[in-house]
Motif scaffolding. Structure first.
Motif, mmCIF file in Angstrom:
data_model
loop_
_atom_site.group_PDB
_atom_site.id
_atom_site.type_symbol
_atom_site.label_atom_id
_atom_site.label_comp_id
_atom_site.label_asym_id
_atom_site.label_seq_id
_atom_site.Cartn_x
_atom_site.Cartn_y
_atom_site.Cartn_z
ATOM 1 N N ASN A 1 0.404 -1.018 0.118
ATOM 2 C CA ASN A 1 0.153 0.290 -0.274
ATOM 3 C C ASN A 1 0.679 1.151 0.231
ATOM 4 O O ASN A 1 0.888 1.913 1.013
ATOM 5 C CB ASN A 1 -1.063 -0.281 0.999
ATOM 6 C CG ASN A 1 -1.891 -1.473 0.889
ATOM 7 O OD1 ASN A 1 -2.931 -1.747 0.226
ATOM 8 N ND2 ASN A 1 -2.026 -1.435 2.004
ATOM 9 N N GLN A 2 1.773 1.367 -0.601
ATOM 10 C CA GLN A 2 3.021 2.475 -1.187
ATOM 11 C C GLN A 2 2.567 3.177 -2.409
ATOM 12 O O GLN A 2 2.347 2.831 -3.241
ATOM 13 C CB GLN A 2 4.189 1.795 -0.763
ATOM 14 C CG GLN A 2 4.500 1.821 0.788
ATOM 15 C CD GLN A 2 5.815 0.682 0.403
ATOM 16 O OE1 GLN A 2 5.725 0.174 -0.644
ATOM 17 N NE2 GLN A 2 6.368 0.511 2.060
ATOM 18 N N THR A 3 2.895 4.555 -1.974
ATOM 19 C CA THR A 3 2.323 5.257 -3.445
ATOM 20 C C THR A 3 4.181 5.528 -4.500
ATOM 21 O O THR A 3 3.936 5.420 -5.478
ATOM 22 C CB THR A 3 2.069 6.442 -2.955
ATOM 23 O OG1 THR A 3 2.054 7.043 -2.397
ATOM 24 C CG2 THR A 3 0.282 5.533 -2.837
ATOM 25 N N GLY A 4 4.668 5.832 -3.691
ATOM 26 C CA GLY A 4 6.165 5.950 -3.826
ATOM 27 C C GLY A 4 7.521 6.676 -2.998
ATOM 28 O O GLY A 4 6.946 5.764 -2.505
ATOM 29 N N GLY A 5 8.400 7.140 -3.312
ATOM 30 C CA GLY A 5 9.609 7.565 -2.314
ATOM 31 C C GLY A 5 10.557 5.997 -3.062
ATOM 32 O O GLY A 5 10.468 5.219 -3.320
ATOM 33 N N LEU A 6 11.184 6.308 -1.624
ATOM 34 C CA LEU A 6 12.287 5.525 -1.693
ATOM 35 C C LEU A 6 12.448 3.851 -1.949
ATOM 36 O O LEU A 6 11.785 3.918 -0.325
ATOM 37 C CB LEU A 6 13.837 5.783 -0.981
ATOM 38 C CG LEU A 6 15.174 5.689 -1.470
ATOM 39 C CD1 LEU A 6 16.275 6.184 -0.708
ATOM 40 C CD2 LEU A 6 15.547 4.063 -0.638
ATOM 41 N N HIS A 7 12.387 3.364 -2.499
ATOM 42 C CA HIS A 7 12.120 1.790 -2.186
ATOM 43 C C HIS A 7 13.496 1.134 -2.521
ATOM 44 O O HIS A 7 13.717 0.787 -3.827
ATOM 45 C CB HIS A 7 10.447 0.920 -3.032
ATOM 46 C CG HIS A 7 10.013 1.414 -2.030
ATOM 47 N ND1 HIS A 7 9.310 1.683 -0.727
ATOM 48 C CD2 HIS A 7 9.085 2.761 -2.729
ATOM 49 C CE1 HIS A 7 8.655 2.372 -0.365
ATOM 50 N NE2 HIS A 7 8.734 2.528 -1.863
ATOM 51 N N ILE A 8 13.727 -0.275 -2.551
ATOM 52 C CA ILE A 8 14.686 -1.074 -2.861
ATOM 53 C C ILE A 8 13.897 -2.638 -2.776
ATOM 54 O O ILE A 8 13.314 -3.755 -2.208
ATOM 55 C CB ILE A 8 15.873 -1.597 -1.841
ATOM 56 C CG1 ILE A 8 16.817 0.619 -2.293
ATOM 57 C CG2 ILE A 8 16.874 -2.169 -2.515
ATOM 58 C CD1 ILE A 8 17.659 0.295 -1.371
ATOM 59 N N VAL A 9 14.419 -3.467 -4.100
ATOM 60 C CA VAL A 9 13.769 -5.453 -4.238
ATOM 61 C C VAL A 9 15.851 -5.589 -4.211
ATOM 62 O O VAL A 9 16.282 -5.131 -5.521
ATOM 63 C CB VAL A 9 12.799 -5.033 -5.113
ATOM 64 C CG1 VAL A 9 13.067 -6.684 -5.527
ATOM 65 C CG2 VAL A 9 12.308 -4.816 -5.546
ATOM 66 N N GLN A 10 16.014 -5.980 -3.032
ATOM 67 C CA GLN A 10 17.440 -7.151 -3.615
ATOM 68 C C GLN A 10 16.891 -8.697 -3.834
ATOM 69 O O GLN A 10 16.341 -9.046 -3.166
ATOM 70 C CB GLN A 10 18.118 -7.158 -2.757
ATOM 71 C CG GLN A 10 18.280 -5.338 -2.540
ATOM 72 C CD GLN A 10 19.108 -5.580 -1.319
ATOM 73 O OE1 GLN A 10 19.111 -5.465 -0.268
ATOM 74 N NE2 GLN A 10 20.346 -4.837 -1.447
ATOM 75 N N VAL A 11 17.783 -9.326 -4.504
ATOM 76 C CA VAL A 11 17.295 -10.818 -4.974
ATOM 77 C C VAL A 11 18.851 -11.305 -4.838
ATOM 78 O O VAL A 11 20.076 -10.550 -5.939
ATOM 79 C CB VAL A 11 17.009 -11.424 -6.659
ATOM 80 C CG1 VAL A 11 15.972 -12.484 -6.627
ATOM 81 C CG2 VAL A 11 15.670 -10.073 -6.502
ATOM 82 N N MET A 12 19.127 -12.686 -4.035
ATOM 83 C CA MET A 12 20.531 -13.415 -4.206
ATOM 84 C C MET A 12 19.965 -14.379 -5.277
ATOM 85 O O MET A 12 18.972 -14.446 -3.981
ATOM 86 C CB MET A 12 21.438 -12.698 -3.193
ATOM 87 C CG MET A 12 22.055 -13.790 -2.797
ATOM 88 S SD MET A 12 23.742 -13.957 -1.341
ATOM 89 C CE MET A 12 22.273 -14.699 -0.879
ATOM 90 N N TYR A 13 20.701 -15.497 -5.979
ATOM 91 C CA TYR A 13 20.711 -16.337 -5.630
ATOM 92 C C TYR A 13 22.244 -17.253 -6.057
ATOM 93 O O TYR A 13 22.645 -16.621 -6.633
ATOM 94 C CB TYR A 13 19.632 -16.529 -7.204
ATOM 95 C CG TYR A 13 19.859 -16.693 -8.331
ATOM 96 C CD1 TYR A 13 20.444 -17.641 -9.208
ATOM 97 C CD2 TYR A 13 19.647 -15.823 -9.053
ATOM 98 C CE1 TYR A 13 20.709 -17.412 -10.524
ATOM 99 C CE2 TYR A 13 20.519 -15.203 -10.031
ATOM 100 C CZ TYR A 13 20.420 -16.146 -10.434
ATOM 101 O OH TYR A 13 20.836 -15.972 -12.581
ATOM 102 N N GLY A 14 22.038 -18.480 -5.976
ATOM 103 C CA GLY A 14 23.868 -19.284 -6.681
ATOM 104 C C GLY A 14 23.415 -20.391 -6.011
ATOM 105 O O GLY A 14 22.441 -21.036 -5.686
ATOM 106 N N CYS A 15 24.212 -21.174 -5.880
ATOM 107 C CA CYS A 15 24.960 -22.637 -5.552
ATOM 108 C C CYS A 15 26.534 -22.975 -4.799
ATOM 109 O O CYS A 15 26.618 -21.598 -5.487
ATOM 110 C CB CYS A 15 24.672 -23.105 -6.644
ATOM 111 S SG CYS A 15 25.852 -22.998 -8.437
#
Length: 371
Positions: free
Chosen positions: A112-126
């Motif tokens: 329920n956010q409209t704007g502002g600073l946001h960060i999505v992070q993903v890590m995968y591997g083996c």
């Protein structure tokens, strides 16, 4: 792992934090893919991709350069087997860049956010153990500095630590064909790429050099510097400890800096003003290299190198004959190292996801996670 919402500095520090966790143990090797997607972060690319082998950065891409680039010279060998590798990888990462914008929009809606600073992070591997041949896969997602979703290869299920991720968890758990793909990728395909990169990197990735450790002090009232130089790789730590406990007070740690020969140096200062003479033997400086190797130097006045003189014009007892030269070389080396570091350090930092260098690209995994 919780970061104060709205703090640009802390969120970007999390990106750096993700790069230094999970040090590989002796015999184990790792391949990790990091993607970071951001919105409204000033002077920071909207999308950054970094690939690591044994915690060494091998590939970098960001939304400013829009080009997958090798970060190690030996990575150029890959075109001998795959002439279009860099073009193909660039196109895959461009697709991931576009998908990342959609992901942020979806997560804003979830929260329920409209704007502002946001960060999505993903890590995968083996990980792959060259002694036991055991392999393990991992995949983790974070949003605004908090865990959002992760995959458990052993149970072949997704873990949702936040209510907003439960819908995604249930959908992915019920997608049996995708579960089959993930198991194949983490146990077969990812380890094959890891072994291939290790073959390209050869001795460079396997190299481990322990440093020489010295105790340096400018004057009797100056902090005592523990200086380690000549180590490789730069996945290392240097700290003071009293008895068996690491010290955090009265300690100032410096950055890891490069030497001209490709090795590294670092130092850590200890304030001696409150140190009692009878306690000197309880202190030691410890260098720790990734993989478990250590060098320890116990605090002894006789080992301190210095360039200060006594009242009679001579050097104090215990000062090494080469103390003046050593101190001057240390100062010069740090200045040169800092200049080289600032000129050559990578522009942009890293963080997280599932974009492999095979026929199945990471944007597929990101889309399936959030939609």
């Amino acid at each position: 792992m919780r970061i104060k919402p709205g703090s640009v500095t802390m969120k970007l520090l999390l990106v750096l934090f993700l790069l230094v966790i999970s040090r590989a143990a002796a015999g184990k090797h790792s391949l990790k893919y990091f993607f970071t997607s951001s919105s409204e972060v000033p002077k920071f690319p909207e999308f950054v991709a970094v690939y690591l082998v044994n915690e060494v950065q091998i590939i970098h891409y960001d939304s400013n350069t829009r080009r997958a680039e090798p970060k190690q010279d030996w990575m150029n060998k890959i075109t001998e087997d795959d002439p279009t590798f860099w073009d193909d990888e660039t196109e895959r990462l461009k697709l991931n860049q576009q998908t990342s914008k959609v992901n942020i929009k979806i997560l804003k809606q979830r929260f329920n956010q409209t704007g502002g600073l946001h960060i999505v992070q993903v890590m995968y591997g083996c990980d792959w153990d060259d002694k036991t041949d055991e392999v393990n896969g991992f995949e983790q997602y974070g949003y605004d500095g908090e865990d959002f979703l992760s995959y458990d290869l052993k149970t072949e299920t997704w873990i949702a630590p936040r209510p907003q991720a439960v819908t995604t968890k249930l959908r992915l758990d019920n997608n049996k064909s995708y579960q089959t793909y993930l198991k194949y990728y983490f146990t077969q395909e990812c380890p094959e790429w890891l072994k291939k990169f290790l073959n390209y990197g050869g001795s460079s990735l396997m190299r481990k050099d322990l440093p020489s450790v010295s105790l340096l002090q400018k004057t009797p009232s100056s902090p005592l510097t523990c200086h380690a130089t000549g180590f490789y790789p730069d996945r290392a730590d240097l700290f003071w400890k009293k008895d068996e406990e690491e010290l955090h007070e009265d300690v100032v740690k410096g950055e890891i800096l490069p030497n001209h020969d490709g090795s590294f140096q670092m130092s850590v200062d200890l304030d001696l003003s409150a140190l009692k003479d009878e306690d000197w033997g309880r202190y030691s400086c410890v260098f720790h290299l990734a993989g478990g190797q250590e060098v320890s130097k116990r605090l002894d006045k006789r080992d301190i190198r210095t360039n200060w003189k006594t009242n009679d014009g001579g050097f104090p007892t215990g000062a090494a004959a080469g103390g003046v030269v050593a101190a001057l070389l240390l100062l010069t080396g740090c200045i040169i190292g800092l200049i080289v570091y600032k000129k050559n350090r990578p522009q942009g930092s890293s963080s997280t996801s599932k974009s492999d260098t095979s026929s199945s690209s990471g944007e597929e995994a990101m889309q399936s996670m959030l939609t």
